[in-house]
Scaffold this active site. Sequence first.
Site, mmCIF file in Angstrom:
data_model
loop_
_atom_site.group_PDB
_atom_site.id
_atom_site.type_symbol
_atom_site.label_atom_id
_atom_site.label_comp_id
_atom_site.label_asym_id
_atom_site.label_seq_id
_atom_site.Cartn_x
_atom_site.Cartn_y
_atom_site.Cartn_z
ATOM 1 N N HIS A 55 -7.892 -2.786 9.919
ATOM 2 C CA HIS A 55 -9.316 -3.122 9.831
ATOM 3 C C HIS A 55 -9.684 -3.083 10.815
ATOM 4 O O HIS A 55 -10.160 -4.405 11.324
ATOM 5 C CB HIS A 55 -8.653 -4.665 9.398
ATOM 6 C CG HIS A 55 -8.186 -4.948 8.032
ATOM 7 N ND1 HIS A 55 -7.504 -5.905 7.977
ATOM 8 C CD2 HIS A 55 -7.433 -4.268 6.819
ATOM 9 C CE1 HIS A 55 -6.319 -6.024 7.040
ATOM 10 N NE2 HIS A 55 -7.055 -4.466 6.457
ATOM 11 N N GLU B 71 0.637 -1.094 0.466
ATOM 12 C CA GLU B 71 -0.093 0.059 0.246
ATOM 13 C C GLU B 71 0.884 1.627 0.089
ATOM 14 O O GLU B 71 0.107 2.303 0.469
ATOM 15 C CB GLU B 71 -0.914 0.258 1.527
ATOM 16 C CG GLU B 71 -1.685 -1.020 1.389
ATOM 17 C CD GLU B 71 -3.597 -0.715 0.468
ATOM 18 O OE1 GLU B 71 -3.081 -0.093 -0.273
ATOM 19 O OE2 GLU B 71 -4.051 -1.716 0.287
ATOM 20 N N HIS C 253 -12.955 -3.484 3.191
ATOM 21 C CA HIS C 253 -11.459 -3.480 3.784
ATOM 22 C C HIS C 253 -11.405 -3.159 4.965
ATOM 23 O O HIS C 253 -10.414 -3.568 5.633
ATOM 24 C CB HIS C 253 -10.740 -2.879 2.478
ATOM 25 C CG HIS C 253 -9.386 -3.180 2.923
ATOM 26 N ND1 HIS C 253 -8.853 -3.236 0.901
ATOM 27 C CD2 HIS C 253 -9.099 -3.600 3.592
ATOM 28 C CE1 HIS C 253 -7.726 -2.980 1.469
ATOM 29 N NE2 HIS C 253 -7.390 -3.803 2.805
ATOM 30 N N HIS D 179 -3.146 2.715 8.076
ATOM 31 C CA HIS D 179 -4.087 1.177 6.987
ATOM 32 C C HIS D 179 -4.358 0.487 8.262
ATOM 33 O O HIS D 179 -3.490 -0.586 8.501
ATOM 34 C CB HIS D 179 -3.711 0.766 6.186
ATOM 35 C CG HIS D 179 -4.593 -0.042 5.466
ATOM 36 N ND1 HIS D 179 -5.783 0.660 5.387
ATOM 37 C CD2 HIS D 179 -4.461 -1.370 5.416
ATOM 38 C CE1 HIS D 179 -6.363 -1.296 4.601
ATOM 39 N NE2 HIS D 179 -5.229 -2.150 4.624
HETATM 40 ZN ZN LIG Z 1 -5.611 -3.654 4.279
#
Ligand SMILES: [Zn+2]
Length: 273
Positions: free
Chosen positions: A135, A110, A209, A133
Amino acid sequence: MSMTHVLDQIAEAAGYLWQKGWGERNGGNLTVRLDSGCDTLCQQNGQPKETVPIGMTLPNIAGMYFYVKGTQKRMRDLARDPLANGCVIRIADTGDSFTYATAPVPPTSELPSHLMVQDYLMRSGSRYTATLHTHPIELVALSHHRAMLDDTSRPNRLTQTLWSMIPETLAFAPLGIGIVPYEVPGSTELAEATMAKIRDYDVVLWEKHGIFAVGQDIMDAFDQVDVLNKAARIYLDALAYTAVHPESQPEGMTENAMQDVQRIFHLPKQRPC
Ligand SMILES: [Zn+2]
């Protein structure tokens, strides 16, 4: 902030992400911009100067150093040893490649999203240094409900729902949460869609996501996600009561109560620099 302190903070945040169940296997990634004070330390750890293309030109972060989580590395391992599960990179003066400033660990897939946002933050004169980032379970669960992805109003429906759960959500996440429609992980499309929203929000939800967040440091980014996900958890728990008592829907705080919070806390409507 010294590089040692930044690394300690990164390790602490990574531990929280794992403990909360937001960083399964190698899930999640982060970057933190380091100040020029890390030059000496990085030079001491200097590696052969392999040049790695970024795939885009980012002139506003040229010459800058970033801590970057490694690809396929686990948050639970990063919590114990940030420099074995990530590394410091230096963006080339041309802005289109990087070299490793500590022992090479190939960066997260990413990286385009993270560096594009870092470039934007520098261009806009922001003091923010961290991108995250992860989850968060309850926020991702809500992103499976089409109604919660309605982004046609400001605040959008998800923000309004989360703010109305407890006063602290509005107080500590006053910009709310932006919505990014589903895109392939690691893609330029996802990076560009994230960029379009991060101008207005500190936290954006990647549909089905996860979350992408920015903050003054990595703990600030983590805190905002934590606050918003707590509200999502409360909302889902309140709906669990509705499942047993269909006549009772979660009320949420009234509009007046939320305006009181806004007035008392003098909340910003856009990102403070
Ligand atoms: Zn992810």
